[in-house]
Design a protein around this motif. Structure first.
Motif, PDB file in Angstrom:
ATOM      1  N   ASN A   1       3.988 -11.231  -8.094  1.00  0.00           N
ATOM      2  CA  ASN A   1       4.854 -10.814  -6.979  1.00  0.00           C
ATOM      3  C   ASN A   1       6.304 -11.261  -7.203  1.00  0.00           C
ATOM      4  O   ASN A   1       6.978 -11.724  -6.281  1.00  0.00           O
ATOM      5  CB  ASN A   1       4.327 -11.330  -5.639  1.00  0.00           C
ATOM      6  CG  ASN A   1       3.036 -10.650  -5.228  1.00  0.00           C
ATOM      7  OD1 ASN A   1       2.662  -9.641  -5.806  1.00  0.00           O
ATOM      8  ND2 ASN A   1       2.355 -11.193  -4.248  1.00  0.00           N
TER       9      ASN A   1
ATOM     10  N   ASN B   1      -4.299   1.533   7.733  1.00  0.00           N
ATOM     11  CA  ASN B   1      -5.023   0.311   7.352  1.00  0.00           C
ATOM     12  C   ASN B   1      -6.371   0.210   8.071  1.00  0.00           C
ATOM     13  O   ASN B   1      -6.768  -0.863   8.536  1.00  0.00           O
ATOM     14  CB  ASN B   1      -4.169  -0.936   7.609  1.00  0.00           C
ATOM     15  CG  ASN B   1      -2.992  -1.029   6.661  1.00  0.00           C
ATOM     16  OD1 ASN B   1      -2.920  -0.299   5.668  1.00  0.00           O
ATOM     17  ND2 ASN B   1      -2.057  -1.905   6.957  1.00  0.00           N
TER      18      ASN B   1
ATOM     19  N   GLU C   1       1.096  -7.662  -9.313  1.00  0.00           N
ATOM     20  CA  GLU C   1       1.409  -7.581  -7.883  1.00  0.00           C
ATOM     21  C   GLU C   1       0.101  -7.701  -7.110  1.00  0.00           C
ATOM     22  O   GLU C   1      -0.880  -7.041  -7.447  1.00  0.00           O
ATOM     23  CB  GLU C   1       2.075  -6.235  -7.535  1.00  0.00           C
ATOM     24  CG  GLU C   1       3.379  -5.970  -8.250  1.00  0.00           C
ATOM     25  CD  GLU C   1       4.552  -6.778  -7.709  1.00  0.00           C
ATOM     26  OE1 GLU C   1       4.561  -7.082  -6.509  1.00  0.00           O
ATOM     27  OE2 GLU C   1       5.458  -7.105  -8.493  1.00  0.00           O
ATOM     28  N   VAL C   2       0.114  -8.567  -6.125  1.00  0.00           N
ATOM     29  CA  VAL C   2      -1.058  -8.769  -5.272  1.00  0.00           C
ATOM     30  C   VAL C   2      -0.619  -8.499  -3.841  1.00  0.00           C
ATOM     31  O   VAL C   2       0.301  -9.150  -3.332  1.00  0.00           O
ATOM     32  CB  VAL C   2      -1.613 -10.201  -5.407  1.00  0.00           C
ATOM     33  CG1 VAL C   2      -2.884 -10.359  -4.589  1.00  0.00           C
ATOM     34  CG2 VAL C   2      -1.869 -10.541  -6.872  1.00  0.00           C
ATOM     35  N   LEU C   3      -1.265  -7.519  -3.220  1.00  0.00           N
ATOM     36  CA  LEU C   3      -0.803  -7.029  -1.914  1.00  0.00           C
ATOM     37  C   LEU C   3      -1.925  -7.063  -0.897  1.00  0.00           C
ATOM     38  O   LEU C   3      -3.092  -6.928  -1.245  1.00  0.00           O
ATOM     39  CB  LEU C   3      -0.283  -5.585  -2.060  1.00  0.00           C
ATOM     40  CG  LEU C   3       0.785  -5.398  -3.131  1.00  0.00           C
ATOM     41  CD1 LEU C   3       0.329  -4.374  -4.151  1.00  0.00           C
ATOM     42  CD2 LEU C   3       2.113  -4.997  -2.527  1.00  0.00           C
ATOM     43  N   ALA C   4      -1.544  -7.203   0.352  1.00  0.00           N
ATOM     44  CA  ALA C   4      -2.506  -7.204   1.451  1.00  0.00           C
ATOM     45  C   ALA C   4      -2.034  -6.230   2.520  1.00  0.00           C
ATOM     46  O   ALA C   4      -0.835  -5.971   2.644  1.00  0.00           O
ATOM     47  CB  ALA C   4      -2.625  -8.604   2.033  1.00  0.00           C
ATOM     48  N   PRO C   5      -2.980  -5.679   3.307  1.00  0.00           N
ATOM     49  CA  PRO C   5      -2.600  -4.744   4.376  1.00  0.00           C
ATOM     50  C   PRO C   5      -1.639  -5.413   5.364  1.00  0.00           C
ATOM     51  O   PRO C   5      -1.831  -6.571   5.733  1.00  0.00           O
ATOM     52  CB  PRO C   5      -3.932  -4.422   5.060  1.00  0.00           C
ATOM     53  CG  PRO C   5      -4.977  -4.784   4.075  1.00  0.00           C
ATOM     54  CD  PRO C   5      -4.419  -5.899   3.241  1.00  0.00           C
ATOM     55  N   MET C   6      -0.631  -4.680   5.804  1.00  0.00           N
ATOM     56  CA  MET C   6       0.255  -5.153   6.859  1.00  0.00           C
ATOM     57  C   MET C   6      -0.547  -5.323   8.141  1.00  0.00           C
ATOM     58  O   MET C   6      -1.433  -4.523   8.438  1.00  0.00           O
ATOM     59  CB  MET C   6       1.385  -4.150   7.106  1.00  0.00           C
ATOM     60  CG  MET C   6       2.366  -4.020   5.978  1.00  0.00           C
ATOM     61  SD  MET C   6       3.528  -5.400   5.857  1.00  0.00           S
ATOM     62  CE  MET C   6       4.676  -5.023   7.188  1.00  0.00           C
TER      63      MET C   6
ATOM     64  N   VAL D   1      -0.750   0.583   4.178  1.00  0.00           N
ATOM     65  CA  VAL D   1       0.571  -0.040   4.066  1.00  0.00           C
ATOM     66  C   VAL D   1       0.347  -1.505   3.712  1.00  0.00           C
ATOM     67  O   VAL D   1      -0.320  -2.238   4.456  1.00  0.00           O
ATOM     68  CB  VAL D   1       1.360   0.081   5.382  1.00  0.00           C
ATOM     69  CG1 VAL D   1       2.768  -0.473   5.217  1.00  0.00           C
ATOM     70  CG2 VAL D   1       1.408   1.541   5.842  1.00  0.00           C
ATOM     71  N   LEU D   2       0.886  -1.899   2.565  1.00  0.00           N
ATOM     72  CA  LEU D   2       0.566  -3.223   2.017  1.00  0.00           C
ATOM     73  C   LEU D   2       1.833  -4.000   1.722  1.00  0.00           C
ATOM     74  O   LEU D   2       2.876  -3.429   1.412  1.00  0.00           O
ATOM     75  CB  LEU D   2      -0.248  -3.066   0.727  1.00  0.00           C
ATOM     76  CG  LEU D   2      -1.505  -2.210   0.861  1.00  0.00           C
ATOM     77  CD1 LEU D   2      -1.466  -1.052  -0.112  1.00  0.00           C
ATOM     78  CD2 LEU D   2      -2.739  -3.049   0.650  1.00  0.00           C
ATOM     79  N   ALA D   3       1.710  -5.311   1.794  1.00  0.00           N
ATOM     80  CA  ALA D   3       2.836  -6.196   1.493  1.00  0.00           C
ATOM     81  C   ALA D   3       2.390  -7.251   0.490  1.00  0.00           C
ATOM     82  O   ALA D   3       1.207  -7.583   0.423  1.00  0.00           O
ATOM     83  CB  ALA D   3       3.321  -6.866   2.769  1.00  0.00           C
ATOM     84  N   PRO D   4       3.321  -7.790  -0.310  1.00  0.00           N
ATOM     85  CA  PRO D   4       2.953  -8.825  -1.277  1.00  0.00           C
ATOM     86  C   PRO D   4       2.356 -10.040  -0.576  1.00  0.00           C
ATOM     87  O   PRO D   4       2.844 -10.459   0.474  1.00  0.00           O
ATOM     88  CB  PRO D   4       4.293  -9.195  -1.929  1.00  0.00           C
ATOM     89  CG  PRO D   4       5.202  -8.049  -1.647  1.00  0.00           C
ATOM     90  CD  PRO D   4       4.752  -7.463  -0.345  1.00  0.00           C
TER      91      PRO D   4
ATOM     92  N   ARG E   1      -8.866  -9.874   0.919  1.00  0.00           N
ATOM     93  CA  ARG E   1      -8.901  -8.412   0.759  1.00  0.00           C
ATOM     94  C   ARG E   1      -7.514  -7.998   0.275  1.00  0.00           C
ATOM     95  O   ARG E   1      -6.563  -7.943   1.040  1.00  0.00           O
ATOM     96  CB  ARG E   1      -9.227  -7.765   2.111  1.00  0.00           C
ATOM     97  CG  ARG E   1      -9.366  -6.243   2.033  1.00  0.00           C
ATOM     98  CD  ARG E   1      -9.510  -5.615   3.422  1.00  0.00           C
ATOM     99  NE  ARG E   1      -9.186  -4.185   3.348  1.00  0.00           N
ATOM    100  CZ  ARG E   1      -8.608  -3.490   4.309  1.00  0.00           C
ATOM    101  NH1 ARG E   1      -8.266  -4.068   5.445  1.00  0.00           N
ATOM    102  NH2 ARG E   1      -8.339  -2.216   4.153  1.00  0.00           N
ATOM    103  N   VAL E   2      -7.419  -7.762  -1.012  1.00  0.00           N
ATOM    104  CA  VAL E   2      -6.115  -7.458  -1.603  1.00  0.00           C
ATOM    105  C   VAL E   2      -6.194  -6.219  -2.480  1.00  0.00           C
ATOM    106  O   VAL E   2      -7.272  -5.803  -2.906  1.00  0.00           O
ATOM    107  CB  VAL E   2      -5.585  -8.644  -2.459  1.00  0.00           C
ATOM    108  CG1 VAL E   2      -5.306  -9.855  -1.586  1.00  0.00           C
ATOM    109  CG2 VAL E   2      -6.529  -8.976  -3.598  1.00  0.00           C
ATOM    110  N   ALA E   3      -5.030  -5.637  -2.722  1.00  0.00           N
ATOM    111  CA  ALA E   3      -4.872  -4.589  -3.727  1.00  0.00           C
ATOM    112  C   ALA E   3      -4.049  -5.184  -4.864  1.00  0.00           C
ATOM    113  O   ALA E   3      -3.240  -6.089  -4.650  1.00  0.00           O
ATOM    114  CB  ALA E   3      -4.174  -3.379  -3.129  1.00  0.00           C
TER     115      ALA E   3
END
Lengths: 65, 65
Positions: free
Chosen positions: B6, A6, B57-62, A58-61, B30-32
Motif C-alpha cells: 500500500n 459492498n 495492494e491490500v484493500l478492504a470494503p469501505m 468500493v475498497l480502500a487500502p 476480508r481483503v482484496a
C-alpha cells in the motif's frame, strides 16, 4: 435504481460509477472499484454506466499491518 | 525482502502473497489484493510468489457510505 454496494442493496440515483461514489460520500476518498466482479480503473468511472442490479465494490487500502 | 505494501516499503519474510498477508496480520481479514497493479484473486494468493521489489495492494470494503 437498486445497486448492491459492498454486498448491501442501496438506492442510487446516479447513472455512472463516478457519480455514485459522490452520492455515497466517497468522491474524495482514495478507493478502488470493481463492478460485477471486474476491476474498474478510476479513469473509467466517469463513463461507466451504472445499471439496476449492478454489484459495485468500493475498497480502500488497509491501514497498518 | 523489500515489498511495497500500500505504498510503504516493508520487510517481508514470506515468499507467497498468502503468507505475506498472514505476516502482516491480515490472514483473517476480508481483503482484496493486487500485485504490481494487477488484481490478484484470493484463490491465487497461496501459489503467487512474492519477489523483492513487488508492489502489493491490500484493500478492504469501505464502511458506511
Amino acid at each position: 435504481m437498486r445497486v448492491e454496494v459492498n454486498g448491501t442493496a442501496r438506492d442510487i440515483a446516479a447513472d455512472t460509477v463516478q457519480d455514485a461514489l459522490a452520492e455515497l460520500g466517497w468522491a474524495e476518498a482514495r478507493v478502488a472499484t470493481a463492478l460485477n466482479g471486474e476491476f474498474l480503473p478510476s479513469t473509467a468511472r466517469a463513463t461507466q454506466p451504472l445499471r439496476d442490479g449492478d454489484r459495485l465494490e468500493v475498497l480502500a487500502p488497509m491501514q497498518g499491518g
